[in-house]
Design a protein around this motif. Sequence first.
Motif, PDB file in Angstrom:
ATOM      1  N   UNK A 179      -1.509   6.247   2.729  1.00 25.10           N
ATOM      2  CA  UNK A 179      -1.330   4.979   2.025  1.00 25.10           C
ATOM      3  C   UNK A 179      -0.439   4.072   2.863  1.00 25.10           C
ATOM      4  N   UNK A 180      -0.686   2.758   2.787  1.00 23.69           N
ATOM      5  CA  UNK A 180       0.064   1.820   3.623  1.00 23.69           C
ATOM      6  C   UNK A 180       0.589   0.648   2.815  1.00 23.69           C
ATOM      7  N   UNK A 181       1.843   0.340   3.029  1.00 25.45           N
ATOM      8  CA  UNK A 181       2.441  -0.908   2.572  1.00 25.45           C
ATOM      9  C   UNK A 181       2.478  -1.823   3.786  1.00 25.45           C
ATOM     10  N   UNK A 182       1.771  -2.942   3.728  1.00 23.07           N
ATOM     11  CA  UNK A 182       1.629  -3.827   4.879  1.00 23.07           C
ATOM     12  C   UNK A 182       2.285  -5.165   4.556  1.00 23.07           C
ATOM     13  N   UNK A 183       3.290  -5.522   5.358  1.00 19.55           N
ATOM     14  CA  UNK A 183       4.015  -6.767   5.098  1.00 19.55           C
ATOM     15  C   UNK A 183       4.005  -7.657   6.332  1.00 19.55           C
ATOM     16  N   UNK A 184       3.975  -8.954   6.059  1.00 22.28           N
ATOM     17  CA  UNK A 184       3.902  -9.965   7.107  1.00 22.28           C
ATOM     18  C   UNK A 184       5.267 -10.598   7.327  1.00 22.28           C
ATOM     19  N   UNK A 201      -3.876 -14.110   3.930  1.00 20.31           N
ATOM     20  CA  UNK A 201      -3.690 -12.910   4.750  1.00 20.31           C
ATOM     21  C   UNK A 201      -3.390 -11.705   3.866  1.00 20.31           C
ATOM     22  N   UNK A 202      -2.540 -11.870   2.873  1.00 20.37           N
ATOM     23  CA  UNK A 202      -2.236 -10.771   1.960  1.00 20.37           C
ATOM     24  C   UNK A 202      -3.466 -10.379   1.152  1.00 20.37           C
ATOM     25  N   UNK A 203      -4.251 -11.368   0.758  1.00 19.26           N
ATOM     26  CA  UNK A 203      -5.475 -11.073   0.014  1.00 19.26           C
ATOM     27  C   UNK A 203      -6.447 -10.252   0.865  1.00 19.26           C
ATOM     28  N   UNK A 204      -6.550 -10.617   2.131  1.00 25.75           N
ATOM     29  CA  UNK A 204      -7.451  -9.864   3.022  1.00 25.75           C
ATOM     30  C   UNK A 204      -6.957  -8.433   3.228  1.00 25.75           C
ATOM     31  N   UNK A 205      -5.657  -8.257   3.344  1.00 22.84           N
ATOM     32  CA  UNK A 205      -5.106  -6.911   3.498  1.00 22.84           C
ATOM     33  C   UNK A 205      -5.351  -6.076   2.248  1.00 22.84           C
ATOM     34  N   UNK A 206      -5.179  -6.692   1.088  1.00 27.01           N
ATOM     35  CA  UNK A 206      -5.442  -5.985  -0.163  1.00 27.01           C
ATOM     36  C   UNK A 206      -6.916  -5.595  -0.258  1.00 27.01           C
ATOM     37  N   UNK A 207      -7.794  -6.514   0.096  1.00 28.13           N
ATOM     38  CA  UNK A 207      -9.228  -6.233   0.051  1.00 28.13           C
ATOM     39  C   UNK A 207      -9.617  -5.135   1.039  1.00 28.13           C
ATOM     40  N   UNK A 208      -8.850  -5.028   2.136  1.00 28.15           N
ATOM     41  CA  UNK A 208      -9.133  -4.005   3.149  1.00 28.15           C
ATOM     42  C   UNK A 208      -8.579  -2.642   2.770  1.00 28.15           C
ATOM     43  N   UNK A 231       1.669 -15.192  -3.750  1.00 32.39           N
ATOM     44  CA  UNK A 231       1.004 -13.929  -3.400  1.00 32.39           C
ATOM     45  C   UNK A 231       0.794 -13.086  -4.649  1.00 32.39           C
ATOM     46  N   UNK A 232       1.830 -12.997  -5.492  1.00 29.73           N
ATOM     47  CA  UNK A 232       1.729 -12.192  -6.714  1.00 29.73           C
ATOM     48  C   UNK A 232       0.585 -12.682  -7.603  1.00 29.73           C
ATOM     49  N   UNK A 233       0.368 -13.989  -7.632  1.00 33.01           N
ATOM     50  CA  UNK A 233      -0.689 -14.557  -8.460  1.00 33.01           C
ATOM     51  C   UNK A 233      -2.080 -14.372  -7.855  1.00 33.01           C
ATOM     52  N   UNK A 234      -2.133 -13.938  -6.587  1.00 32.56           N
ATOM     53  CA  UNK A 234      -3.410 -13.951  -5.873  1.00 32.56           C
ATOM     54  C   UNK A 234      -3.975 -12.576  -5.551  1.00 32.56           C
ATOM     55  N   UNK A 236      -4.361  -8.189  -6.631  1.00 33.47           N
ATOM     56  CA  UNK A 236      -4.341  -7.243  -7.745  1.00 33.47           C
ATOM     57  C   UNK A 236      -3.633  -5.941  -7.393  1.00 33.47           C
ATOM     58  N   UNK A 237      -3.008  -5.881  -6.220  1.00 37.53           N
ATOM     59  CA  UNK A 237      -2.279  -4.685  -5.814  1.00 37.53           C
ATOM     60  C   UNK A 237      -0.779  -4.965  -5.912  1.00 37.53           C
ATOM     61  N   UNK A 238       0.062  -3.932  -5.874  1.00 41.05           N
ATOM     62  CA  UNK A 238       1.506  -4.166  -5.870  1.00 41.05           C
ATOM     63  C   UNK A 238       1.949  -5.033  -4.700  1.00 41.05           C
ATOM     64  N   UNK A 239       3.039  -5.774  -4.908  1.00 41.27           N
ATOM     65  CA  UNK A 239       3.563  -6.704  -3.903  1.00 41.27           C
ATOM     66  C   UNK A 239       4.985  -6.282  -3.518  1.00 41.27           C
ATOM     67  N   UNK A 240       5.264  -6.377  -2.213  1.00 45.05           N
ATOM     68  CA  UNK A 240       6.578  -6.014  -1.673  1.00 45.05           C
ATOM     69  C   UNK A 240       7.309  -7.247  -1.159  1.00 45.05           C
ATOM     70  N   UNK A 241       8.632  -7.217  -1.304  1.00 40.52           N
ATOM     71  CA  UNK A 241       9.479  -8.307  -0.809  1.00 40.52           C
ATOM     72  C   UNK A 241      10.707  -7.710  -0.146  1.00 40.52           C
TER      73      UNK A 241
END
Length: 349
Positions: A179-184, A201-208, A231-234, A236-241
């Motif tokens: 599993x991967x947490x990917x942050x920009x 970019x976050x949406x594409x990572x989530x979709x991937x 990002x949170x609004x866009x 459907x996966x958990x979001x990191x900050x």
Amino acid sequence: MTRSPASRPSARTFEQRLADGVMVGAEGYVFELERRGYVKAGPYVPEVILDAPDALRQLHREFLRAGADVMVALTYYAHREKLRDVGRGDDLEPMNRQAVRIANEIAAEGGALVAGNICNTWCYDPANPAESGAIVRDQYREQLGWAVEEGVDFVISETNDFLGEALVGLEVCQELGLSAMVTLASVRPDTTYDGYDYVEACRRLADAGAAVVGLNCSRGPATMLPLLERIRDSVDVPVAAQPVPYRTDDATPAFESLTGADGGRLFPVRLESAGHTRFEMAEFAREAQAIGIDYVGICCGGSPHLVRAMAEAMGRETPASRYSPALDLHPVLGEGHNDVMGDWSATAS
């Protein structure tokens, strides 16, 4: 292979821990160890792993006591390109293996998860994504191959300037069943270095297939929170900050460009004058939690007292909370002495 359930510090997976509620992250290892005299500013290669492993153990332990749910193996910049720059190419494998072993050792003291770590390589070229991506892929495979053999629960792929490089890292994680947490890293005002809006970019990572997406480094709370809300609004996966604890603003959204009163650049070794207090980072943690962020942490400039303040702001009592301030017991600042020093609580809030 990942660790067997019997050998994990915690039997719960990364996804299960996220489902339990907001997780607390703690990073900023290279900045904090530089301040302590174990990492060289500039290259920021984590030679401390082999040169002073007890110093790394101690920082892991302090983050754990402060409330961190994850011990991140200090393999940031421990890749082939950076080690070659400082003449330590022969230490690539032992450095990576030792970092994961130390993270596992300390995680077991408090039931924390262990994260492998990959980051921006400075090798990726969006003008030549196939050739440069192959170089990046090989470096990630090396690092994560050793991490899997030593045992990790998931991977944090962070400080990604390019969406293309982040996707390469995610693919390698998936190859290894991690599993991967990917942050920009959001250095530019609106887009990644390869031209993608951060939300897209976050949406594409989530979709991937990224388990968690979000932002780390570069931005302080003031300039990261508005992006996080979008990002949170866009997705459907958990979001990191994981912001830096520095006072960025709309004119200077990233801390790399902060300047001092003399006009000189503060990054990376003059940043103290722009630093947030523990109370300001606690407020960030509350705001992040309120907008639905699932993994709330800190990046470059992070230190244990800031992590403790953030964890406590989100309702945690940590092992280090035993020593949280009790200024009512101070001989000057305590009850009956405000006439001498003023109202500390008003100053601190």
